[in-house]
Design a protein around this motif. Structure first.
Motif, PDB file in Angstrom:
ATOM      1  N   UNK A  50     -22.928   2.909  15.632  1.00 25.06           N
ATOM      2  CA  UNK A  50     -24.226   2.472  15.086  1.00 25.06           C
ATOM      3  C   UNK A  50     -25.080   1.777  16.151  1.00 25.06           C
ATOM      4  N   UNK A  51     -26.395   1.971  16.049  1.00 31.75           N
ATOM      5  CA  UNK A  51     -27.311   1.390  17.021  1.00 31.75           C
ATOM      6  C   UNK A  51     -27.312  -0.134  16.939  1.00 31.75           C
ATOM      7  N   UNK A  52     -27.319  -0.673  15.733  1.00 33.57           N
ATOM      8  CA  UNK A  52     -27.302  -2.117  15.524  1.00 33.57           C
ATOM      9  C   UNK A  52     -26.175  -2.459  14.559  1.00 33.57           C
ATOM     10  N   UNK A  53     -25.362  -3.432  14.926  1.00 36.53           N
ATOM     11  CA  UNK A  53     -24.239  -3.849  14.074  1.00 36.53           C
ATOM     12  C   UNK A  53     -24.383  -5.346  13.815  1.00 36.53           C
ATOM     13  N   UNK A  54     -24.367  -5.708  12.539  1.00 38.09           N
ATOM     14  CA  UNK A  54     -24.486  -7.091  12.103  1.00 38.09           C
ATOM     15  C   UNK A  54     -23.149  -7.494  11.485  1.00 38.09           C
ATOM     16  N   UNK A  55     -22.174  -7.911  12.315  1.00 38.27           N
ATOM     17  CA  UNK A  55     -20.819  -8.160  11.811  1.00 38.27           C
ATOM     18  C   UNK A  55     -20.759  -9.188  10.691  1.00 38.27           C
TER      19      UNK A  55
END
Length: 151
Positions: A50-55
């Motif tokens: 994924x381009x952006x990951x918000x854990x």
């Protein structure tokens, strides 16, 4: 129909197309960072990178190019050169996307997709509204988000 440029030129042109740090991705990154969100980029351990990951929010955002992912919008037009090859290529891209979404969803991740047409072309949306929609989704806890250009 024959290609209008020699194979060596076409190869050079195609090699210049980026998979990371595309314009739509950079717009999302800047806008969400300014809104206070922190993320990881292109996490290779996750399906589809994924381009952006918000854990901390268990959420990912894919910034999909309309051509490469076969989006049904005015920015996507089937190439006239080597149509069978392109149909197989785009079909495979769609399969990989669907598989990544299935695996991520079953692992408890929330999935957001922002299409290139939401930033570009005759049906584009205001950038601020795209960023705001992403931010609202990240805060909401809803399972999925899809942002595309105006219908």
């Amino acid at each position: 129909m024959a290609d209008s440029v020699p194979p060596s030129v076409r190869s050079r042109m195609m090699s210049g197309i980026k998979a990371k740090n595309t314009r739509p991705e950079m717009v999302l990154r800047r806008g969400l960072h300014a809104a206070g969100f922190r993320y990881r980029l292109h996490v290779e351990d996750l399906p589809g990178k994924p381009d952006l990951v918000f854990p901390s929010r268990r959420a990912v955002i894919f910034a999909h190019g309309c051509f490469w992912h076969g989006h049904n919008c005015p920015l996507f037009v089937w190439p006239k050169t080597r149509p069978d090859w392109w149909r197989a290529k785009i079909a495979r891209n769609r399969e990989v996307d669907a598989s990544a979404v299935r695996v991520l969803t079953s692992a408890g991740w929330r999935i957001g997709v922002v299409w290139e047409c939401s930033f570009k072309g005759p049906r584009r949306l205001p950038i601020e509204s795209v960023i705001e929609s992403c931010a609202d989704w990240l805060r909401s806890g809803a399972n999925s988000l899809e942002i595309r250009g105006l219908e």
